[in-house]
Design an enzyme around this catalytic site. Sequence first.
Site, PDB file in Angstrom:
ATOM      1  N   ARG A  74       0.806  -1.227  -0.082  1.00  0.00           N
ATOM      2  CA  ARG A  74      -0.119   0.046   0.029  1.00  0.00           C
ATOM      3  C   ARG A  74       0.840   1.280  -0.042  1.00  0.00           C
ATOM      4  NH1 ARG A  74      -1.651   0.745   4.384  1.00  0.00           N
ATOM      5  NH2 ARG A  74      -0.889  -0.837   5.599  1.00  0.00           N
ATOM      6  N   LYS A 215      -8.567  -2.819   0.615  1.00  0.00           N
ATOM      7  CA  LYS A 215      -8.664  -1.465   1.775  1.00  0.00           C
ATOM      8  C   LYS A 215      -9.440  -0.330   1.412  1.00  0.00           C
ATOM      9  CE  LYS A 215      -5.904  -3.815   4.549  1.00  0.00           C
ATOM     10  NZ  LYS A 215      -6.310  -4.585   5.760  1.00  0.00           N
ATOM     11  N   HIS A 234     -10.147  -3.662  12.295  1.00  0.00           N
ATOM     12  CA  HIS A 234      -9.275  -4.274  11.622  1.00  0.00           C
ATOM     13  C   HIS A 234      -8.804  -5.710  12.337  1.00  0.00           C
ATOM     14  CE1 HIS A 234      -4.876  -4.009   9.763  1.00  0.00           C
ATOM     15  NE2 HIS A 234      -5.577  -4.573   9.046  1.00  0.00           N
ATOM     16  N   SER A 252      -0.931  -5.330   9.587  1.00  0.00           N
ATOM     17  CA  SER A 252      -0.384  -6.435   8.574  1.00  0.00           C
ATOM     18  C   SER A 252       1.125  -6.635   9.179  1.00  0.00           C
ATOM     19  CB  SER A 252      -0.221  -5.761   7.272  1.00  0.00           C
ATOM     20  OG  SER A 252      -1.548  -5.445   6.754  1.00  0.00           O
ATOM     21  N   LYS A 256      -2.200 -11.677  12.431  1.00  0.00           N
ATOM     22  CA  LYS A 256      -3.822 -11.760  12.550  1.00  0.00           C
ATOM     23  C   LYS A 256      -4.179 -12.969  11.582  1.00  0.00           C
ATOM     24  CE  LYS A 256      -5.346  -8.118  10.543  1.00  0.00           C
ATOM     25  NZ  LYS A 256      -4.029  -7.698  10.091  1.00  0.00           N
ATOM     26  N   THR A 257      -3.580 -13.127  10.226  1.00  0.00           N
ATOM     27  CA  THR A 257      -4.064 -14.280   9.381  1.00  0.00           C
ATOM     28  C   THR A 257      -3.436 -15.729  10.017  1.00  0.00           C
ATOM     29  OG1 THR A 257      -4.299 -12.932   7.403  1.00  0.00           O
ATOM     30  CG2 THR A 257      -4.081 -15.444   7.124  1.00  0.00           C
ATOM     31  N   ASP A 271      -9.250 -10.600   8.383  1.00  0.00           N
ATOM     32  CA  ASP A 271      -8.654  -9.332   8.312  1.00  0.00           C
ATOM     33  C   ASP A 271      -9.751  -8.174   8.579  1.00  0.00           C
ATOM     34  OD1 ASP A 271      -6.477  -7.518   7.675  1.00  0.00           O
ATOM     35  OD2 ASP A 271      -7.412  -7.091   5.831  1.00  0.00           O
ATOM     36  N   ARG A 336       2.622 -12.372  -0.693  1.00  0.00           N
ATOM     37  CA  ARG A 336       1.290 -12.487  -0.332  1.00  0.00           C
ATOM     38  C   ARG A 336       0.422 -13.887  -1.297  1.00  0.00           C
ATOM     39  NH1 ARG A 336      -1.348  -9.563   3.549  1.00  0.00           N
ATOM     40  NH2 ARG A 336       0.073  -7.512   4.224  1.00  0.00           N
TER      41      ARG A 336
END
Length: 537
Positions: A74, A215, A234, A252, A256-257, A271, A336
């Site tokens: 991003r 996003k 988030h 990120s 989390k994942t 997410d 990713r």
Amino acid sequence: MVVEAVRQPSTLDFETGFLTPTEKALSFLGVPDPKEVYFQLSPAELIEAALLNGEGHLTDTGALMCATGTYTGRSPKDRYVVLDDSTQNEVDWGTVNIPFDETAFDRLQRKMRNFVGYHPVYIRYALAGADPRYQLKLCILTTSAWQNLFCSNMFLRPTEDEIADFKPDFTILALPDFNADPAEDGTRGTNFSILNMSKRTILIGGTGYAGEIKKGVFSALNFLLPRQNVLPMHCSANVGASGDVALFFGLSGTGKTTLSADPERGLIGDDEHGWSERGIFNFEGGCYAKVVDLTRECEPQIYDAIRYGAIVENTRFVPNTHMVDYADTSITENTRTSYPINFIDNAVNPSTGGHPQNIFFLTCDAFGVLPPIARLTPEQAMDYFLLGYTAKVAGTEMGVTEPQTTFSACFGAAFMPRPAREYAQMLGEKIREHGANVWLINTGWTGGPYGVGQRMKLAYTRAMIRAALKGAFDTIAFTDHPVFGLAMPTTCPDVPAHLLDPRQTWTDGDAYDAKAQDLNERFQAKREKLTATTLTV
């Protein structure tokens, strides 16, 4: 099978007098007749189109490997929100939510629509939000097949009946090859992501990083849902066999994942979620996981999800093979994968759950001084939610090549259009109402700061979270951290006891004390900037 284009010679089906589905989609987008239109293609058709277009290659597991070009993450400094009557008094304007002129937006949108007329395009209807009461209907136009596949993976997929009667709430133009002219268009550079809440439109150009699409939609939901008393978050979420829901907040790269993909628990999402009066619901229909150094031993669910229909971004092959080399970061650290959530065997359908019993704040502490797990009081929970301390992990954003300490309110300030105190107030009220336990989890460094210590082992972090979820800490003793005042458990199943007190992992206790005090002073300085924020806990 060769995918054939659907050409648009007119605006009406002369036999019926009605717009065809493809023509309806073009009318929603407001674009002239493109060179070629591919509408609502299946994943198989999109993969074949991407291969024919030279957009990527198949890996040995059948996943589509693609490169995002110059931008491999991003670009927060090129994210804008249109300043108008609907946003002027509700958006927290500044370096995160950068105002964009209405007239400049209209001019740029016209240029993008004209650009589309000379290119093949891929159009897709999609849904954001597993709870139909709060769902956004999306009409997305991309100029690459693989980005359309990304949208098919990441958003919820409407049925044929829903497509027949589809009327979008938001339209999205994602044109990687369209570059803005900063002098004429009002952007900082040639790339941009612009959210217009009044026109319900997102414009993305000059970047091939598909994460900007998801996003952008997340930012729109974050603006809209609080009006309906829904807290956008988030975070990832999973659910146990007894129906107990857990949330994992974090930026990120904090896990989390990874941590929500637990074979013992059902995955709700990895997410983005909403918390309504009924409970939790996923915004998405897929997962977007980092794959740097991915192994099946450490993350079997994610590893096995990378198959036909999945995408891997900015990875490389092992030489002379089609095997992905997940250790290769020659393009970026931010490698990713994108895949539909049903590629995870124990994903729940629909992606909803009850009110959470446990909430985990994930932080990647580059100082190596925060405990690996600590129980937070409601007051501390609000404090750490507003601080949003972590380290920017290498590769997640452009220009970040090693961890940097940062504060990101709500663990996602880059996607939160409203003032952080609004989201924090809502979270505090829900924690109080539903009696959720809140934990701080440090997935960062132990034994020293970045460059000296080592990253906390994933197996230990999983063990600590598992213990919290099973209530293993309910009957053991806690001790307060002398600097941060955090309650640290003295024992945890399957975790060496000395790791639970970060000072014991350093060879030099005085150096630890100095570094802890340094970080605490940074916390205090940030808190001073938040003194105007008043919360009821």
